[in-house]
Design a protein around this motif. Sequence first.
Motif, short mmCIF file in Angstrom:
data_model
loop_
_atom_site.label_atom_id
_atom_site.label_comp_id
_atom_site.label_asym_id
_atom_site.label_seq_id
_atom_site.Cartn_x
_atom_site.Cartn_y
_atom_site.Cartn_z
N ASP A 10 -8.53 -9.48 -10.62
CA ASP A 10 -9.86 -9.79 -11.41
C ASP A 10 -9.26 -9.73 -12.77
N ASN A 44 -6.95 -6.79 -14.08
CA ASN A 44 -6.15 -5.45 -14.34
C ASN A 44 -4.76 -5.58 -13.57
N GLY A 81 -13.07 -0.92 -5.17
CA GLY A 81 -13.13 -2.33 -5.14
C GLY A 81 -12.69 -2.86 -3.54
N GLY A 92 -10.56 -0.51 -2.25
CA GLY A 92 -10.48 0.88 -1.66
C GLY A 92 -8.94 1.20 -1.72
N MET A 144 -7.14 1.90 -4.72
CA MET A 144 -6.83 3.08 -5.58
C MET A 144 -7.77 4.22 -4.88
N THR A 164 -10.65 4.11 -15.03
CA THR A 164 -9.62 3.32 -14.73
C THR A 164 -9.36 2.14 -15.49
C1 LIG Z 1 -10.57 -1.08 -13.65
C2 LIG Z 1 -10.35 -0.84 -12.08
N1 LIG Z 1 -11.00 0.18 -11.50
C3 LIG Z 1 -10.92 0.28 -10.23
C4 LIG Z 1 -10.49 -0.83 -9.53
C5 LIG Z 1 -10.65 -0.33 -7.82
O1 LIG Z 1 -9.32 -0.63 -7.30
P1 LIG Z 1 -9.27 -1.05 -5.65
O2 LIG Z 1 -9.56 -2.64 -5.74
O3 LIG Z 1 -8.20 -0.64 -5.11
O4 LIG Z 1 -10.19 -0.41 -4.92
C6 LIG Z 1 -9.99 -1.70 -10.05
C7 LIG Z 1 -9.12 -2.99 -9.10
O5 LIG Z 1 -9.07 -4.00 -9.57
C8 LIG Z 1 -10.01 -2.07 -11.31
O6 LIG Z 1 -9.34 -2.89 -12.06
#
Ligand SMILES: Cc1ncc(COP(=O)(O)O)c(C=O)c1O
Length: 398
Positions: free
Chosen positions: A120, A122, A230, A232, A234, A376
């Motif tokens: 997306d 990051n 997203g 999950g 993280m 994040t």
């Molecule tokens: C800023 C930010 N926060 C949280 C997440 C969520 O991470 P995950 O996809 O591992 O749940 C993302 C994932 O791209 C992110 O870019």
Amino acid sequence: MNDIKLTEIKAIAANKRWDDFFSVENAGKAREFHEGIPEYEKTPLACLSDLADYLGVKGLYVKDESYRFGLNAFKGLGGSYAVSKHIAGLLGKDEISFEEIISPEVKETIKDLTFVTATDGNHGRGVAWTANKLGVKSVVYMPKGSALERHENIRALGADASITEYNYDDTVRIAQKQAEENGWVFIQDTAWEEYEEIPANIMLGYTTLALEAFEELGDVRPTHVFLQAGVGAMSGAMTGIITSYYGDDSPVITIVEPDRADCIYKTAEAADGKLHIVEGDLDTMMAGLACGEPCTIGWDLIGAHADFVMSVPEAVAARGMRILGNPMGSDTRVISGESGAVTTGIVYDLMTDETLTEFKNKIGLDENSVILLVSTEGDTDKENYRHIVWDGANSAKR
Ligand SMILES: Cc1ncc(COP(=O)(O)O)c(C=O)c1O
């Protein structure tokens, strides 16, 4: 009254196969690698005492990942560590330091590698940044509707970056296919049954932020942690390291998702041992959380050790962005983007909205609660950040 939902995680089919991997010892190895990167600095842990007083809780801490490696988001932690582990493997080692990776000998060995991923914004920026440092190629695919600023930031690091016509999950499949056809190394931040080694290392890379936070908290033990999801990965990694670090004293862990892409919520709610998918455009302004297929490793950790999942509307993230950007009293300002601020928004709502009292009580939030959150990302889409903060969630362009 409102559209906020909560489900309890029933550990009926808890799969503990990843528990040992997310040990404090393994997390320490990832942190050691990160500490060797010249741009490494601990990100700040903002102690928002005035907001905590206002909300009627004992403490509120926000780990501000906008400062990470100058990349405005936490994701560089994962891509960089997984790439290092891949290269270590090529050289027959278990770990490799950043200094070794950029040595002329290693650079010569890896010069023909190409890293490919879907993002997306990051994660792809983190992979492109790592590839750039190693002097190798990177190819990055982005889902339709991706912000041009995020696309430009990735291109500026030398990646071949393009925006596809597909949603996040289908864009991941495109990246995987390209990797197979071209012999590229696929560095994806989500896992499925046949693809777990690289994502596991990406997730272990995320735990550096947790170790930093625990260290800074010292004797202050969080009673509640809220983690946005997203796929999950993280939140799964954080759940794993929190459980390893605090053991029987672990805080209550609540996962938070946008209701337009709430695959972890649906998986927890069904509690049938299967992963549940959300299809379609996943049209949320929380771009980092716009994922419809749960990460297998993430779900195993969440399913076994987290407590609740919440599915929330867009306005919750918008409120979180405004709260963090306009702090009370002497609290520190945190610039938090759409995906970064949703947990602050939900904590505010739980503590101030009487229609949510039942949820607040289930989670056990009260005047003794010490809450830990992770912002994040910063304003990774500056135009949208301004629209949302000035004009509200309905003014989001994406
Ligand atoms: C800023 C930010 N926060 C949280 C997440 C969520 O991470 P995950 O996809 O591992 O749940 C993302 C994932 O791209 C992110 O870019």
